[in-house]
Design a protein around this motif. Structure first.
Motif, short mmCIF file in Angstrom:
data_model
loop_
_atom_site.label_atom_id
_atom_site.label_comp_id
_atom_site.label_asym_id
_atom_site.label_seq_id
_atom_site.Cartn_x
_atom_site.Cartn_y
_atom_site.Cartn_z
N UNK A 103 0.85 -1.18 0.00
CA UNK A 103 0.00 0.00 0.00
C UNK A 103 0.89 1.24 0.00
N UNK A 104 1.31 1.69 -1.21
CA UNK A 104 2.21 2.84 -1.28
C UNK A 104 1.57 4.15 -0.83
N UNK A 105 0.24 4.24 -0.89
CA UNK A 105 -0.46 5.41 -0.36
C UNK A 105 -1.83 4.96 0.15
N UNK A 106 -2.51 5.86 0.79
CA UNK A 106 -3.77 5.52 1.46
C UNK A 106 -4.78 4.85 0.52
N UNK A 107 -4.91 5.33 -0.70
CA UNK A 107 -5.95 4.85 -1.60
C UNK A 107 -5.44 3.96 -2.73
N UNK A 108 -4.20 3.53 -2.66
CA UNK A 108 -3.61 2.71 -3.71
C UNK A 108 -3.03 1.43 -3.10
N UNK A 109 -3.35 0.30 -3.75
CA UNK A 109 -2.83 -1.00 -3.32
C UNK A 109 -2.22 -1.69 -4.53
N UNK A 110 -1.04 -2.26 -4.35
CA UNK A 110 -0.38 -3.00 -5.42
C UNK A 110 -0.29 -4.48 -5.04
N UNK A 111 -0.59 -5.33 -6.04
CA UNK A 111 -0.47 -6.78 -5.87
C UNK A 111 0.48 -7.28 -6.96
N UNK A 112 1.44 -8.12 -6.62
CA UNK A 112 2.36 -8.61 -7.65
C UNK A 112 1.63 -9.53 -8.64
N UNK A 113 1.94 -9.36 -9.92
CA UNK A 113 1.35 -10.21 -10.96
C UNK A 113 -0.04 -9.75 -11.34
N UNK A 114 -0.63 -10.51 -12.25
CA UNK A 114 -1.99 -10.19 -12.70
C UNK A 114 -2.98 -10.96 -11.84
N UNK A 115 -3.78 -10.24 -11.08
CA UNK A 115 -4.73 -10.85 -10.16
C UNK A 115 -6.16 -10.50 -10.60
N UNK A 116 -7.00 -11.48 -10.61
CA UNK A 116 -8.40 -11.27 -10.94
C UNK A 116 -9.17 -11.10 -9.62
#
Length: 188
Positions: A103-116
């Protein structure tokens, strides 16, 4: 609300206990009806509670934008409704592991790879209400009644409790309560 008992005074006490616990947990607006059976002679307690209909579950795509960034090989979730942020994080942690949810910022989340994850259920009012009703039931069941049979189905939470072996007749009584609670009331 109906409490059946061979002890009228005990039924009044249980009525008061149930009403107080429901009030404490703010459940009355969420309950259509309830039936209980208390028999101190048989050491048996049965409770069946019909929940009111709840709103539909909420999916991630309803409260966030989900995009795959091929350049970084990252699925990016941008939160539109921060009220669901704790639920979103909890569900993503359950599925991907906490170490794979960034979670680099309050409203942004990153997940590695392509996730459905667009159809991931992040809030289910029906399950939340059911959990609160179970909490109430476990507060209501008499102390020492450790043997329980959960007969819940659909919108009805139903528990048979005792400190002995559960008798078939109690299970049948509980089934009868469930049928009664599922039968629409007619007004003559």
């Amino acid at each position: 609300m109906y409490i059946e008992s061979n002890d009228p005074e005990g039924a009044k006490v249980y009525d008061m206990i149930i009403r107080q616990i429901f009030q404490d947990l703010v459940l009355p607006p969420s309950i259509d009806d309830m039936k209980a059976y208390v028999n101190p002679n048989e050491v048996c307690f049965i409770i069946a509670i019909k929940m009111r209909k709840t709103s539909q579950h909420i999916t991630l795509k309803e409260v966030a934008n989900v995009d795959y960034n091929a350049e970084d090989d990252t699925t990016v979730v941008i939160i539109d409704n921060e009220n669901y942020l704790p639920n979103i994080l909890k569900r993503l942690w359950e599925i991907n592991g906490r170490e794979n949810v960034h979670q680099p910022s309050r409203y942004v989340i990153h997940l590695p790879g392509e996730k459905n994850v667009s159809d991931l259920v992040v809030d289910d009012p029906h399950e939340n209400l059911k959990r609160r009703i179970y909490d109430a039931v476990f507060r209501i069941v008499p102390e020492g009644f450790k043997i329980m049979k959960d007969m819940s189905e659909g919108d009805i939470v139903c528990i048979v409790a005792t400190d002995e072996l559960i008798k078939d007749e109690w299970v049948e009584k509980a089934k009868g309560y469930m049928v009664e609670l599922n039968t629409p009331k007619t007004w003559d």
